[in-house]
Design an enzyme around this catalytic site. Structure first.
Site, short mmCIF file in Angstrom:
data_model
loop_
_atom_site.label_atom_id
_atom_site.label_comp_id
_atom_site.label_asym_id
_atom_site.label_seq_id
_atom_site.Cartn_x
_atom_site.Cartn_y
_atom_site.Cartn_z
N CYS A 43 -8.55 59.54 32.33
CA CYS A 43 -9.62 58.49 32.10
C CYS A 43 -10.98 58.68 32.85
O CYS A 43 -10.87 59.53 33.69
CB CYS A 43 -8.96 57.11 32.22
N GLU A 59 -14.02 47.52 32.82
CA GLU A 59 -14.51 48.49 31.70
C GLU A 59 -14.29 47.90 30.42
O GLU A 59 -13.53 47.18 30.05
CB GLU A 59 -13.37 49.56 32.16
#
Length: 177
Positions: free
Chosen positions: A62, A110
């Protein structure tokens, strides 16, 4: 060197220094990848020198895209940066948004493009020691059980992905490696 990432400030997408985005809890762009070998997904343990969530288990990789960077390009770049893996075939799964406290007064808020791909567990993985401490392969049931037994061993975002999208992510995995 300051890493600049795309984040929303007053409703406008602008370049913001990564640590500042986390300190301020700004909503920002991100990418997450889940690599599968059949029924198993590749997890990584974050390096101990990470400024947040060190030593915790996360999905395959990620990151945050650079300003102007396409999400798929970012995903492939980060697989190479973190795990030295050159994976060409990644499929877009979904875009999700989450907000989580990641410790030390830092917030991940996010908007994440999630990708899935295939990678054979028989292939070598050479983690970048500055990014990744260890890797391992687990099934969905094993991951759910481990999360229930020891949730503090996992990143907040992996817990969110599994609790809110886990079965769908595993169902979207490529059927061949």
């Amino acid at each position: 060197m300051d890493v600049m990432i795309p984040a929303w400030v007053d409703g406008k997408l602008v370049q913001v220094e990564k640590l500042d985005a986390h300190k301020r809890g700004l909503k920002h762009k991100a990418v997450s990848v889940f690599l599968f070998d059949g029924e198993k997904v590749l997890l990584q343990q974050r390096a101990l020198n990470k400024y947040h969530t060190p030593g915790l288990w996360a999905n395959t990789c990620c990151t945050h895209p650079f300003w102007g960077e396409d999400p798929i390009t970012c995903a492939k770049r980060r697989l190479m940066d973190e795990l030295c893996l050159d994976v060409n075939d990644l499929d877009f799964f979904a875009q999700v948004e989450y907000r989580a406290d990641v410790g030390d007064n830092l917030i991940e808020h996010e908007v994440v493009d999630i990708f899935v791909g295939a990678f054979s567990a028989s292939n070598p993985i050479h983690p970048n020691v500055n990014e990744v401490t260890a890797t391992r392969w687990v099934t969905y049931d094993e991951l759910v059980e481990e999360l229930a037994q020891n949730p503090n061993a996992f990143t907040p975002w992996l817990k969110i992905y599994v609790s809110e999208h886990g079965q769908n992510i595993f169902d979207a995995r490529p059927k061949t490696t």
